[in-house]
Design a protein around this motif. Structure first.
Motif, PDB file in Angstrom:
ATOM      1  N   UNK A 191       0.854  -1.279  -0.073  1.00  0.00           N
ATOM      2  CA  UNK A 191      -0.063   0.112  -0.007  1.00  0.00           C
ATOM      3  C   UNK A 191       0.979   1.177  -0.013  1.00  0.00           C
ATOM      4  N   UNK A 192       0.760   2.025  -1.007  1.00  0.00           N
ATOM      5  CA  UNK A 192       1.354   3.406  -1.094  1.00  0.00           C
ATOM      6  C   UNK A 192       0.800   4.323  -0.322  1.00  0.00           C
ATOM      7  N   UNK A 193       1.618   5.383   0.247  1.00  0.00           N
ATOM      8  CA  UNK A 193       1.061   6.613   0.723  1.00  0.00           C
ATOM      9  C   UNK A 193       1.728   7.655  -0.232  1.00  0.00           C
ATOM     10  N   UNK A 194       1.098   8.904  -0.417  1.00  0.00           N
ATOM     11  CA  UNK A 194       1.710   9.926  -1.220  1.00  0.00           C
ATOM     12  C   UNK A 194       3.220  10.245  -0.589  1.00  0.00           C
ATOM     13  N   UNK A 195       3.276  10.214   0.797  1.00  0.00           N
ATOM     14  CA  UNK A 195       4.877  10.517   1.145  1.00  0.00           C
ATOM     15  C   UNK A 195       5.759   9.657   0.722  1.00  0.00           C
ATOM     16  N   UNK A 196       5.141   8.282   0.600  1.00  0.00           N
ATOM     17  CA  UNK A 196       6.198   7.211   0.130  1.00  0.00           C
ATOM     18  C   UNK A 196       6.586   7.428  -1.266  1.00  0.00           C
ATOM     19  N   UNK A 236      12.932   4.499   3.880  1.00  0.00           N
ATOM     20  CA  UNK A 236      12.358   5.594   3.399  1.00  0.00           C
ATOM     21  C   UNK A 236      10.683   5.145   3.443  1.00  0.00           C
ATOM     22  N   UNK A 237      10.720   4.101   2.657  1.00  0.00           N
ATOM     23  CA  UNK A 237       9.278   3.560   2.561  1.00  0.00           C
ATOM     24  C   UNK A 237       8.579   3.447   4.082  1.00  0.00           C
ATOM     25  N   UNK A 262       4.479   3.585   4.226  1.00  0.00           N
ATOM     26  CA  UNK A 262       3.943   2.490   3.000  1.00  0.00           C
ATOM     27  C   UNK A 262       4.117   0.974   3.490  1.00  0.00           C
ATOM     28  N   UNK A 263       2.993   0.178   3.169  1.00  0.00           N
ATOM     29  CA  UNK A 263       3.012  -1.113   3.636  1.00  0.00           C
ATOM     30  C   UNK A 263       3.854  -2.124   2.866  1.00  0.00           C
ATOM     31  N   UNK A 264       4.870  -2.399   3.539  1.00  0.00           N
ATOM     32  CA  UNK A 264       5.932  -3.140   2.646  1.00  0.00           C
ATOM     33  C   UNK A 264       5.420  -4.745   2.902  1.00  0.00           C
TER      34      UNK A 264
END
Lengths: 315, 238
Positions: free
Chosen positions: A247-252, A284-285, A290-292
């Motif tokens: 799952x991405x975030x804008x910050x990621x 960074x992620x 962000x969900x890795x």
């Protein structure tokens, strides 16, 4: 287990510049199946022998068994010429598809091959049920092989190869026709045999099993060795990593903007990066919420296989 | 089945002839019938021996059962001998049934026999041993069909080259003579025919025995050579 004739550190298998040329009748045509193959397999090693159909794997295996004579070069097993009776006493072989006498029951088949391996009745009485149980064939012990499924026949083939507890196992595509459960069973047995100190020469197309079980890989292509290296070396030489982003975030996305990734953009769910950048990218992620998911090495055996042998299958 | 039809169909006529007092005709018919039984059975056994011997190896190659066996600590000569013994055990069983059938018929119909019958029976066993052993041995080197044909022809070689052994030109005579002496011995008479003759034409028992022994030795020698060839040559896997 029989005492080793060769010194413990001596290779179990020594193939020196092996070449095999098949000539048709009256020598009008010739096909070179194996070209200048040299390899050495140490005691207790699990060696994977992979390559496309027609690469010369089975020809090499038959040369190891002494069924085919090298046109050039030599093959020695336990320090003796391949095919020597003393050598055959110490090896177990499973062919790609195990063909046997269908009118016999599983127990009779194993007893037959056990007797050919000069096993005593006492040893057979203990070994036959043990191997049938190990391969999940106990319930079919008294059934005729004619009524077996393809997978059961293959498992019986492995049972006959293991029956006399050989020091060297030569397995030619042992997982052909097996379901995932059967494949896992074979891989587990190879690991068990490795733990017991058995040397295993495994020809296989199932690269995941090879990665799991083998110490050394030889990729054969058009009769030649295209790659020969240890699994450890192949793993350590890997330079590319994959980071799965669930799952991405804008910050990621912003965080990865300045990072050089293999796919160039952080828009997909997989981010590729060099080993040196892996830690930085991951941090960074994670800092950007962000969900890795999985983090894995990209350069798998499959990649290597495709690089060295891909697109040359004749089968 | 052929034998059964022959026996059953002629029984009615022979019964009537017997009741009419034609005992000589009945005896001759019974004798001929027994000889025919032996002949049919032996011809069948011979061709069975040629076929089974020729395909004994090839069937393992076709069935792909050879590699798991030859990867075991088994000498190739042992394997080959095992195949022959297995084939022979069936052939001897088959031959025994036919011979017992003929002997029972002779006993039931009270057909007088001569001691040659026992040599003829031994000869029948030697014939199937010879045919199966020779075709199996030849199949190591040549295609099974050719092996079968050659094994069938070999016993006739002395007859085929007999005239050539007296040819005035040495280039013909010498090879023919070599073939003549390299060929197996031929029985000088049809022993099953002689078994029922009142007066023996060739009562040379020692000669019959000699031929049987020589042919047994011949096939064993050829088989040993085949074992050596098989050990040295590459296994045909396809």
């Amino acid at each position: 287990m029989t005492a080793l004739a060769a010194a413990p550190e001596a290779p179990v298998i020594e193939v020196d510049h092996l070449a095999k040329i098949f000539r048709s009748r009256f020598r009008r045509r010739s096909v070179q199946a194996v070209r200048d193959v040299s390899l050495s397999v140490g005691r207790g090693t699990v060696m994977a022998f992979v390559g496309p159909n027609g690469a010369g794997k089975t020809t090499t295996i038959y040369a190891l068994l002494g069924l085919l004579r090298p046109s050039v070069g030599s093959v020695r097993i336990f320090g003796a010429p391949a095919g020597d009776v003393t050598v055959r006493r110490r090896l177990g072989f499973q062919s790609e598809i195990f063909y046997t006498y269908g009118f016999k029951t599983a127990t009779q088949v194993l007893r037959f091959y056990g007797r050919l391996s000069q096993m005593s009745d006492e040893r057979l009485a203990a070994a036959v049920p043990r191997q049938l149980e190990r391969l999940g064939l106990s319930a079919a012990a008294d059934r005729k092989v004619n009524g077996f499924s393809k997978g059961m026949v293959q498992r019986l083939g492995l049972a006959q190869a293991l029956l006399h507890e050989p020091e060297l196992l030569i397995l030619d595509e042992p997982t052909t026709g097996l379901d995932p459960e059967g494949r896992k069973l074979v891989a587990d047995i190879i690991l068990e045999e490795k733990a017991r100190g058995t040397t295993v020469f495994l020809s296989s197309h199932i690269l995941a099993d090879v990665e799991r079980t083998c110490d050394h890989v030889v990729i054969l292509n058009q009769g030649r060795i295209a790659l020969s290296d240890s699994m450890a070396s192949l793993r350590s030489a890997s330079d590319e990593w994959e980071i799965e982003v669930l799952a991405w975030t804008p910050a990621a996305r912003d965080a990865l903007a300045g990072v050089e990734t293999a796919d160039g953009a952080a828009t997909g769910s997989i981010v590729r990066c060099r080993a040196a950048d892996k830690r930085d990218v991951l941090l960074r992620l994670l800092h950007a919420d962000a969900e890795v998911g999985a983090v894995r090495r990209v350069r798998s055996l499959e990649d290597l296989y495709m690089r060295y042998a891909g697109g040359s299958s004749s089968g | 089945m052929l034998i059964l039809i022959m026996v059953v169909s002629s029984q009615g006529v022979l019964e009537e002839a017997s009741q009419a007092g034609e005992s000589v005709i009945v005896l001759q018919s019974h004798t001929q019938m027994i000889q025919t039984v032996f002949t049919i059975w032996n011809v069948a056994a011979l061709f069975l021996a040629l076929y089974l011997g020729a395909v004994a190896m090839r069937s393992e190659v076709t069935a792909k059962t050879l590699p798991p066996i030859l990867s075991r600590p088994v000498e190739r000569s042992t394997y080959l001998a095992g195949r022959w013994i297995g084939t022979l055990s069936f052939l001897w069983g088959f031959e025994l049934v036919g011979l017992l059938l003929g002997l029972v018929m002779a006993r039931v119909w009270a057909v007088p026999t001569t001691p040659v019958l026992w040599i003829a029976c031994a000869g029948a066993f030697v014939a199937v041993t010879f045919a199966s052993g020779l075709s199996l041995a030849l199949s190591v080197a040549v295609h099974p069909a050719l092996a079968g044909v050659l094994a069938y022809i070999v016993p006739f070689l002395p007859l085929m080259v007999d005239d050539a052994t007296r040819h005035p030109r040495a280039i013909v005579r010498l090879p023919a003579t070599a073939v003549y002496y390299l060929s197996p011995a031929r029985m000088p008479a049809d022993l099953f025919t002689e078994s029922f003759d009142k007066q023996l034409r060739h009562p040379a028992y020692w000669l019959y025995g000699h031929v049987l022994l020589e042919n047994t030795g011949y096939v064993i020698l050829v088989f040993v050579i085949a074992c050596i060839v098989f050990k040295r040559r590459e296994v045909q896997l396809r």
